[in-house]
Design a protein around this motif. Structure first.
Motif, PDB file in Angstrom:
ATOM      1  N   GLY A  79     -65.607  43.557 -31.040  1.00  0.00           N
ATOM      2  CA  GLY A  79     -66.952  43.793 -31.551  1.00  0.00           C
ATOM      3  C   GLY A  79     -67.705  42.475 -31.618  1.00  0.00           C
ATOM      4  O   GLY A  79     -67.089  41.405 -31.723  1.00  0.00           O
ATOM      5  N   HIS A  80     -69.033  42.536 -31.536  1.00  0.00           N
ATOM      6  CA  HIS A  80     -69.850  41.319 -31.559  1.00  0.00           C
ATOM      7  C   HIS A  80     -70.624  41.208 -32.862  1.00  0.00           C
ATOM      8  O   HIS A  80     -71.297  42.154 -33.260  1.00  0.00           O
ATOM      9  CB  HIS A  80     -70.820  41.312 -30.383  1.00  0.00           C
ATOM     10  N   VAL A  81     -70.537  40.060 -33.508  1.00  0.00           N
ATOM     11  CA  VAL A  81     -71.290  39.818 -34.741  1.00  0.00           C
ATOM     12  C   VAL A  81     -72.735  39.506 -34.353  1.00  0.00           C
ATOM     13  O   VAL A  81     -72.984  38.705 -33.459  1.00  0.00           O
ATOM     14  CB  VAL A  81     -70.700  38.610 -35.510  1.00  0.00           C
ATOM     15  N   GLU A  82     -73.665  40.180 -35.023  1.00  0.00           N
ATOM     16  CA  GLU A  82     -75.089  39.916 -34.762  1.00  0.00           C
ATOM     17  C   GLU A  82     -75.439  38.497 -35.200  1.00  0.00           C
ATOM     18  O   GLU A  82     -75.153  38.106 -36.328  1.00  0.00           O
ATOM     19  CB  GLU A  82     -75.941  40.867 -35.608  1.00  0.00           C
ATOM     20  N   PRO A  83     -76.081  37.731 -34.352  1.00  0.00           N
ATOM     21  CA  PRO A  83     -76.482  36.385 -34.775  1.00  0.00           C
ATOM     22  C   PRO A  83     -77.638  36.437 -35.773  1.00  0.00           C
ATOM     23  O   PRO A  83     -78.354  37.435 -35.835  1.00  0.00           O
ATOM     24  CB  PRO A  83     -76.933  35.730 -33.465  1.00  0.00           C
ATOM     25  N   PRO A  84     -77.802  35.355 -36.554  1.00  0.00           N
ATOM     26  CA  PRO A  84     -78.909  35.313 -37.516  1.00  0.00           C
ATOM     27  C   PRO A  84     -80.260  35.498 -36.806  1.00  0.00           C
ATOM     28  O   PRO A  84     -80.484  34.901 -35.753  1.00  0.00           O
ATOM     29  CB  PRO A  84     -78.828  33.913 -38.114  1.00  0.00           C
ATOM     30  N   LYS A  85     -81.111  36.316 -37.399  1.00  0.00           N
ATOM     31  CA  LYS A  85     -82.391  36.699 -36.761  1.00  0.00           C
ATOM     32  C   LYS A  85     -83.315  35.524 -36.442  1.00  0.00           C
ATOM     33  O   LYS A  85     -84.139  35.603 -35.535  1.00  0.00           O
ATOM     34  CB  LYS A  85     -83.154  37.678 -37.672  1.00  0.00           C
ATOM     35  N   ASP A  86     -83.165  34.437 -37.203  1.00  0.00           N
ATOM     36  CA  ASP A  86     -84.062  33.304 -36.955  1.00  0.00           C
ATOM     37  C   ASP A  86     -83.466  32.315 -35.961  1.00  0.00           C
ATOM     38  O   ASP A  86     -83.999  31.238 -35.750  1.00  0.00           O
ATOM     39  CB  ASP A  86     -84.393  32.591 -38.274  1.00  0.00           C
ATOM     40  N   GLN A  87     -82.338  32.691 -35.369  1.00  0.00           N
ATOM     41  CA  GLN A  87     -81.739  31.778 -34.384  1.00  0.00           C
ATOM     42  C   GLN A  87     -81.463  32.475 -33.063  1.00  0.00           C
ATOM     43  O   GLN A  87     -80.463  32.229 -32.406  1.00  0.00           O
ATOM     44  CB  GLN A  87     -80.437  31.205 -34.928  1.00  0.00           C
TER      45      GLN A  87
ATOM     46  N   TYR B  52     -76.173  29.991 -21.662  1.00  0.00           N
ATOM     47  CA  TYR B  52     -77.288  30.537 -22.452  1.00  0.00           C
ATOM     48  C   TYR B  52     -76.959  30.666 -23.934  1.00  0.00           C
ATOM     49  O   TYR B  52     -77.812  30.453 -24.778  1.00  0.00           O
ATOM     50  CB  TYR B  52     -77.725  31.893 -21.900  1.00  0.00           C
ATOM     51  N   SER B  53     -75.716  31.069 -24.237  1.00  0.00           N
ATOM     52  CA  SER B  53     -75.445  31.406 -25.628  1.00  0.00           C
ATOM     53  C   SER B  53     -73.942  31.415 -25.894  1.00  0.00           C
ATOM     54  O   SER B  53     -73.141  31.192 -24.998  1.00  0.00           O
ATOM     55  CB  SER B  53     -76.023  32.790 -25.916  1.00  0.00           C
ATOM     56  N   ARG B  54     -73.587  31.663 -27.151  1.00  0.00           N
ATOM     57  CA  ARG B  54     -72.173  31.864 -27.475  1.00  0.00           C
ATOM     58  C   ARG B  54     -72.017  33.249 -28.102  1.00  0.00           C
ATOM     59  O   ARG B  54     -73.005  33.888 -28.475  1.00  0.00           O
ATOM     60  CB  ARG B  54     -71.697  30.798 -28.453  1.00  0.00           C
TER      61      ARG B  54
ATOM     62  N   ILE C  79     -69.348  26.609  -6.928  1.00  0.00           N
ATOM     63  CA  ILE C  79     -69.687  27.960  -7.390  1.00  0.00           C
ATOM     64  C   ILE C  79     -70.367  27.828  -8.751  1.00  0.00           C
ATOM     65  O   ILE C  79     -70.171  26.821  -9.448  1.00  0.00           O
ATOM     66  CB  ILE C  79     -68.409  28.833  -7.494  1.00  0.00           C
ATOM     67  N   THR C  80     -71.171  28.804  -9.099  1.00  0.00           N
ATOM     68  CA  THR C  80     -71.795  28.823 -10.424  1.00  0.00           C
ATOM     69  C   THR C  80     -71.234  29.988 -11.238  1.00  0.00           C
ATOM     70  O   THR C  80     -71.275  31.143 -10.800  1.00  0.00           O
ATOM     71  CB  THR C  80     -73.325  28.966 -10.300  1.00  0.00           C
ATOM     72  N   LEU C  81     -70.701  29.652 -12.410  1.00  0.00           N
ATOM     73  CA  LEU C  81     -70.186  30.691 -13.317  1.00  0.00           C
ATOM     74  C   LEU C  81     -71.074  30.772 -14.545  1.00  0.00           C
ATOM     75  O   LEU C  81     -71.610  29.751 -14.996  1.00  0.00           O
ATOM     76  CB  LEU C  81     -68.761  30.345 -13.767  1.00  0.00           C
ATOM     77  N   ASN C  82     -71.230  31.972 -15.080  1.00  0.00           N
ATOM     78  CA  ASN C  82     -71.881  32.092 -16.386  1.00  0.00           C
ATOM     79  C   ASN C  82     -70.767  32.016 -17.418  1.00  0.00           C
ATOM     80  O   ASN C  82     -69.925  32.890 -17.484  1.00  0.00           O
ATOM     81  CB  ASN C  82     -72.692  33.382 -16.525  1.00  0.00           C
ATOM     82  N   LEU C  83     -70.762  30.939 -18.162  1.00  0.00           N
ATOM     83  CA  LEU C  83     -69.688  30.748 -19.118  1.00  0.00           C
ATOM     84  C   LEU C  83     -70.271  30.813 -20.516  1.00  0.00           C
ATOM     85  O   LEU C  83     -71.450  30.570 -20.731  1.00  0.00           O
ATOM     86  CB  LEU C  83     -68.990  29.412 -18.864  1.00  0.00           C
ATOM     87  N   ASN C  84     -69.392  31.159 -21.419  1.00  0.00           N
ATOM     88  CA  ASN C  84     -69.824  31.586 -22.722  1.00  0.00           C
ATOM     89  C   ASN C  84     -68.808  30.994 -23.681  1.00  0.00           C
ATOM     90  O   ASN C  84     -67.625  30.996 -23.378  1.00  0.00           O
ATOM     91  CB  ASN C  84     -69.716  33.119 -22.627  1.00  0.00           C
TER      92      ASN C  84
ATOM     93  N   GLY D 161     -82.252  38.269 -27.709  1.00  0.00           N
ATOM     94  CA  GLY D 161     -81.307  38.531 -28.789  1.00  0.00           C
ATOM     95  C   GLY D 161     -80.099  37.603 -28.724  1.00  0.00           C
ATOM     96  O   GLY D 161     -79.137  37.754 -29.471  1.00  0.00           O
ATOM     97  N   TRP D 162     -80.158  36.609 -27.834  1.00  0.00           N
ATOM     98  CA  TRP D 162     -79.030  35.684 -27.663  1.00  0.00           C
ATOM     99  C   TRP D 162     -79.130  34.563 -28.688  1.00  0.00           C
ATOM    100  O   TRP D 162     -80.206  33.992 -28.887  1.00  0.00           O
ATOM    101  CB  TRP D 162     -79.031  35.082 -26.256  1.00  0.00           C
ATOM    102  N   GLU D 163     -78.007  34.233 -29.291  1.00  0.00           N
ATOM    103  CA  GLU D 163     -78.004  33.173 -30.290  1.00  0.00           C
ATOM    104  C   GLU D 163     -78.318  31.815 -29.660  1.00  0.00           C
ATOM    105  O   GLU D 163     -77.811  31.466 -28.604  1.00  0.00           O
ATOM    106  CB  GLU D 163     -76.640  33.093 -30.993  1.00  0.00           C
ATOM    107  N   ILE D 164     -79.163  31.059 -30.335  1.00  0.00           N
ATOM    108  CA  ILE D 164     -79.476  29.698 -29.884  1.00  0.00           C
ATOM    109  C   ILE D 164     -78.415  28.777 -30.475  1.00  0.00           C
ATOM    110  O   ILE D 164     -78.348  28.598 -31.696  1.00  0.00           O
ATOM    111  CB  ILE D 164     -80.886  29.280 -30.364  1.00  0.00           C
TER     112      ILE D 164
END
Ligand code: FCB
Length: 447
Positions: free
Chosen positions: A313-321, A296-298, A218-223, A326-329
């Protein structure tokens, strides 16, 4: 940079999914899926985009496979469209099967190993009309469909993936309403999640009964979830977010039980003991052959009591990453995720069944598509995977999402994940620099 050397049998791959690339939605007996319905409903997708034509892969599959051969990939992960195969309960559409036979022929010719996803979200509308995944009967319809694939294509596909990302099927589709069928009802979503998992278990059982040569998983999207601060409140929030994204699926699959804390958290919506029947969990935890991981991201989270359901709540990742989504690299989290899976859940072989990124690509004046951000993204993530393997991790393959730009669900054609650019008006495929980078990585193996 010295190119990384992967094990000799490592499966470098690319991935796609039927509704995102095929088009030809009314051809050769295909019936509508709930994604046709959803995308044709005003306001559901970006600018009303639909998968009606997509990449026209249904007609261009031979050229697309040739492109994969040029890339040098060893394996191709695609999905089978349920509405092409089962036009109504009890029927099997030969013309639908024939398309996948032709595709498999082409892959064979180029020695590209197929990996077939049985369900990548295109539920037949006839089943959606019966309640879709909220209805426990969906489990049996799915098992019948999977069984038809095993009977007709089972000798030709060495690796089967029952479901792509049950989290999205259940929670994005029935809870958050962002995907088909667009419902916002957590009672439905939690039920759907159980039925998707149960249908996976039934398909694994059907596969074993068919005594086929291949493997199933199976394939899961894990984070990876990190707490914003070390305070107990934020740590608890991270635990809830992890329970929701990861443990809700991993625990039943590998431990045969739903996580207690999440069962309590969902209790106001659904009492799990009214949904889970005897033997369900032993079916769900039927031994598989591998686990597919889409990464894809954390997320970085904090306690937010006013937030519905999870109070997170979700902390916004740094804009340059971030990517265009909008997903953090965060490549290091791919490494952390893989190590955690082996430490806490399973010694089974792992495959990265999807990893990639959307960036605002454009065709330059020189006619090429220069995507340095994607090249860097892939370099860093392949390096993280390599680190895992060099420490003894059982990672057997890596499928880049995606072979080419395609219909990105609710985002329509506005987000480009391909390593090959698609000029939709002409359907011309243009290699991005990332495709050349991938080709070079694969070519440099063993050298
Ligand atoms: C995953 C899906 C895939 C694609 C990527 C970007 O969640 O499995 O179809 O949309 O995200």
């Amino acid at each position: 940079m010295k190119t990384l050397q992967f094990p000799p049998d490592f499966l470098f791959g690319v991935a796609t999914a039927a509704y995102q690339i095929e088009g030809a939605v009314a051809e050769d007996g295909r019936v509508p899926s709930h994604w046709d319905t959803f995308s044709h409903t005003p306001g559901k997708t970006w600018q009303g985009d639909t998968g009606d034509v997509a990449c026209d892969h249904y007609h261009r599959y031979a050229d697309d496979v040739k492109m994969m051969a040029e890339l040098g990939v060893k394996s191709y992960r695609f999905s089978v469209a349920w509405p092409r195969i089962i036009p109504e309960p009890g029927q099997v559409n030969q013309k639908g099967l024939d398309f996948y036979r032709r595709l498999l022929d082409e892959l064979d010719r180029h020695q590209i190993t197929p990996a077939a996803t049985i369900y990548h979200w295109d539920l037949p509308q006839w089943l959606a009309d019966r309640g879709g995944w909220v209805n426990r009967d969906a489990v049996h319809y799915f098992a019948d469909y999977a069984d038809a694939l095993f009977r007709h294509l089972g000798q030709r596909v060495p690796r089967w993936i029952t479901h792509n990302e049950p989290w999205c099927t259940a929670f994005l589709g029935y809870g958050l309403g962002e995907h088909a069928p667009g419902h916002r009802d957590w009672r439905e979503a939690v039920r759907a999640s159980h039925h998707v998992l149960l249908s996976h278990g039934l398909a694994v059982r059907a596969f074993r009964a068919a005594n086929l040569p291949g493997e199933i998983g199976i394939t899961l999207n894990l984070n990876v979830v990190d707490a914003a601060t070390p305070t107990p409140r934020d740590q608890e929030a991270a635990r809830r977010a992890d329970g929701f994204s990861n443990r809700w699926f991993l625990d039943p699959l590998f431990r045969g039980q739903y996580p207690e804390d999440m069962v309590r958290l969902f209790a106001p919506w659904v009492a799990m003991d009214t949904v889970v029947e005897p033997d369900d969990l032993s079916l769900i935890s039927s031994p598989m052959d591998f686990l597919g991981v889409n990464y894809y991201s954390r997320s970085v989270v904090y306690d937010k009591p006013e937030e519905r359901l999870l109070q997170v709540g979700h902390v916004e990742p740094p804009k340059d990453q971030i990517t265009e989504m909008g997903w953090e690299i965060h490549p290091e989290s791919l490494y952390r995720l893989l190590t955690r899976l082996q430490r806490e859940y399973t010694a089974l072989p792992l495959y990265i069944t999807e990893n990639g990124a959307a960036f605002p690509d454009q065709v330059s004046e020189d006619g090429a598509v220069h995507d340095p951000d994607r090249v860097r993204f892939l370099e860093q993530h392949f390096a993280a995977a390599h680190r895992f393997i060099s420490e003894g991790g059982q990672l057997k393959g890596y499928y880049v999402w995606s072979l080419m730009d395609n219909f990105e669900w609710a985002f329509g054609y506005s987000k480009r994940f391909g390593i090959i650019y698609v000029d939709y008006p002409t359907q011309r495929r243009i290699w991005k620099d990332s495709a050349r980078w991938y080709q070079a990585l694969i070519r440099s193996q063993g050298s």
